[in-house]
Design an enzyme around this catalytic site. Structure first.
Site, PDB file in Angstrom:
ATOM      1  N   LYS A   1      -4.103  -0.619  -6.384  1.00 45.42           N
ATOM      2  CA  LYS A   1      -3.377  -1.892  -6.481  1.00 45.42           C
ATOM      3  C   LYS A   1      -4.319  -3.068  -6.251  1.00 45.42           C
ATOM      4  O   LYS A   1      -4.287  -4.063  -6.966  1.00 45.42           O
ATOM      5  CB  LYS A   1      -2.203  -1.899  -5.481  1.00 45.42           C
ATOM      6  CG  LYS A   1      -1.069  -0.954  -5.891  1.00 45.42           C
ATOM      7  CD  LYS A   1      -0.035  -0.708  -4.776  1.00 45.42           C
ATOM      8  CE  LYS A   1       0.989   0.345  -5.241  1.00 45.42           C
ATOM      9  NZ  LYS A   1       2.014   0.644  -4.220  1.00 45.42           N
TER      10      LYS A   1
ATOM     11  N   ASP B   1       7.911  -5.763  -4.036  1.00 50.35           N
ATOM     12  CA  ASP B   1       8.271  -4.359  -4.234  1.00 50.35           C
ATOM     13  C   ASP B   1       9.765  -4.210  -4.539  1.00 50.35           C
ATOM     14  O   ASP B   1      10.215  -3.147  -4.968  1.00 50.35           O
ATOM     15  CB  ASP B   1       7.956  -3.560  -2.967  1.00 50.35           C
ATOM     16  CG  ASP B   1       6.856  -2.539  -3.185  1.00 50.35           C
ATOM     17  OD1 ASP B   1       6.596  -2.197  -4.356  1.00 50.35           O
ATOM     18  OD2 ASP B   1       6.283  -2.091  -2.193  1.00 50.35           O
TER      19      ASP B   1
ATOM     20  N   GLN C   1       3.173  -0.325   2.018  1.00 46.93           N
ATOM     21  CA  GLN C   1       3.112   0.971   1.330  1.00 46.93           C
ATOM     22  C   GLN C   1       3.994   1.999   2.035  1.00 46.93           C
ATOM     23  O   GLN C   1       3.943   2.142   3.260  1.00 46.93           O
ATOM     24  CB  GLN C   1       1.652   1.460   1.261  1.00 46.93           C
ATOM     25  CG  GLN C   1       1.451   2.713   0.443  1.00 46.93           C
ATOM     26  CD  GLN C   1       1.745   2.541  -1.047  1.00 46.93           C
ATOM     27  OE1 GLN C   1       1.587   1.474  -1.596  1.00 46.93           O
ATOM     28  NE2 GLN C   1       2.186   3.602  -1.696  1.00 46.93           N
TER      29      GLN C   1
HETATM   30  N1  GUN Z   1       5.321   4.626  -2.326  1.00 45.69           N
HETATM   31  C1  GUN Z   1       5.584   5.238  -3.486  1.00 45.69           C
HETATM   32  N2  GUN Z   1       5.871   4.333  -4.447  1.00 45.69           N
HETATM   33  C2  GUN Z   1       5.805   3.125  -3.859  1.00 45.69           C
HETATM   34  C3  GUN Z   1       5.990   1.795  -4.323  1.00 45.69           C
HETATM   35  O1  GUN Z   1       6.311   1.528  -5.485  1.00 45.69           O
HETATM   36  N3  GUN Z   1       5.801   0.822  -3.406  1.00 45.69           N
HETATM   37  C4  GUN Z   1       5.460   1.080  -2.130  1.00 45.69           C
HETATM   38  N4  GUN Z   1       5.319   0.051  -1.313  1.00 45.69           N
HETATM   39  N5  GUN Z   1       5.286   2.289  -1.659  1.00 45.69           N
HETATM   40  C5  GUN Z   1       5.445   3.307  -2.529  1.00 45.69           C
END
Ligand code: GUN
Length: 292
Positions: free
Chosen positions: A54, A121, A98
């Protein structure tokens, strides 16, 4: 006839270049660029990889990223304090915590503490609540579900009126993608590991979203001829022939299903790159909204 490949890697690259153009324009007009804060708690290898990807994607399009890597024993209060600091930081347009968080953390409270305006998110309870109702626009839509719909749109797959089946009911993918399909006037069935006659239910799909987290569970005879298949699964399976000793496969048995589907995403290179592209999109949208 074998299926068309839905090349998420190429589509995501196109989207990233569109985003870069808009970021360049923002820098020229306003002397500022979007900022994304990533918050990682603990040392899960998969989460570390996702956060690294990311940040790298941010750098490529000119978005500033602010990384907060915290130890696994970070307390609820300390994590809340980090989130509140980021809420107050004017350089931060998006906050990504995350998931999954360590077991001792109450993730509902953490996600609820993220400023609604910075919830790139889309996991804040109010954004999810709005997504789950008619005519209540959330400020942000979760990235993987949004990426699935974007793939269908960019492949010119009509959604309206179609029978869509979502296999899996997670908060992150299954539930929100079902809502998005419903908003687009698909007739949506959500099914899961306890569904009776699961193969038959999946076979009713004209559009199938597989997000159940079981390696190659969806077999050829689960898929109706001509279906469009979006495979969200990322599962590691042992592979002594590969350098790492494993390889990644989806929830769909790709080699056999591609013989009956009309279009299908590969794993890797399908939904994965789209998730990151949608995170960049949400961060840019947030920055643009905060400018006006
Ligand atoms: N863990 C798995 N997919 C995601 C996501 O799209 N965002 C976040 N923050 N954590 C994740």
């Amino acid at each position: 006839m074998p299926a068309k490949l839905i090349d998420g890697k190429a589509i995501a690259a196109t989207i990233r270049s569109e985003i870069k153009t808009e970021v360049d324009a923002m820098r020229a007009a306003h002397h500022r660029v979007p900022g994304l804060a990533t918050v990682l708690v603990g040392a899960r290898k998969d989460s570390q990889t996702y956060v690294r990807m990311k940040k790298k994607a941010c750098a490529e399009v000119g978005i500033t990223s602010f990384g907060h890597d915290l130890p696994a024993d970070t307390s609820q209060e300390a994590l809340l304090a980090v989130v509140r600091d980021l809420n107050a930081n004017p350089e931060v347009d998006g906050i990504l915590v995350q998931l999954p968080l360590p077991d001792h953390i109450d993730d509902e409270e953490i996600l609820g503490a993220v400023s609604l305006e910075k919830d790139v998110d889309g996991f804040h309870p109010l954004n999810i609540g709005r997504l789950s109702m008619k005519r209540r626009d959330p400020l942000f839509v979760p990235c993987t579900p949004k990426g699935c719909i974007e793939l269908l749109d960019r492949m010119a797959v009509e959604i309206q009126g179609k029978r869509a089946v979502v296999l899996g009911r997670s908060n992150i993918v299954g539930l929100p993608v079902a809502m998005l399909l419903l908003h687009r006037n698909a007739t949506v069935t959500i099914c899961h590991s306890r569904t009776r006659d699961l193969p038959e239910v999946v076979r009713s799909a004209e559009i199938l979203i597989a997000a159940v987290g079981r390696a190659e569970m969806v077999k050829q005879d689960w898929v109706q001829p001509g279906a469009v298949v979006i495979d969200v699964g990322v599962n590691a399976v042992d592979d002594p022939a590969s350098e790492k000793g494993y390889r990644l496969v989806g929830d769909v048995a790709f080699d056999e299903v591609k013989e009956v589907a009309s279009a299908i995403t590969p794993v890797p290179g399908g939904v994965g790159p789209m998730t990151i592209a949608m995170l960049l999109r949400n961060t840019l949208d947030s920055a643009q909204r905060r400018l006006t």
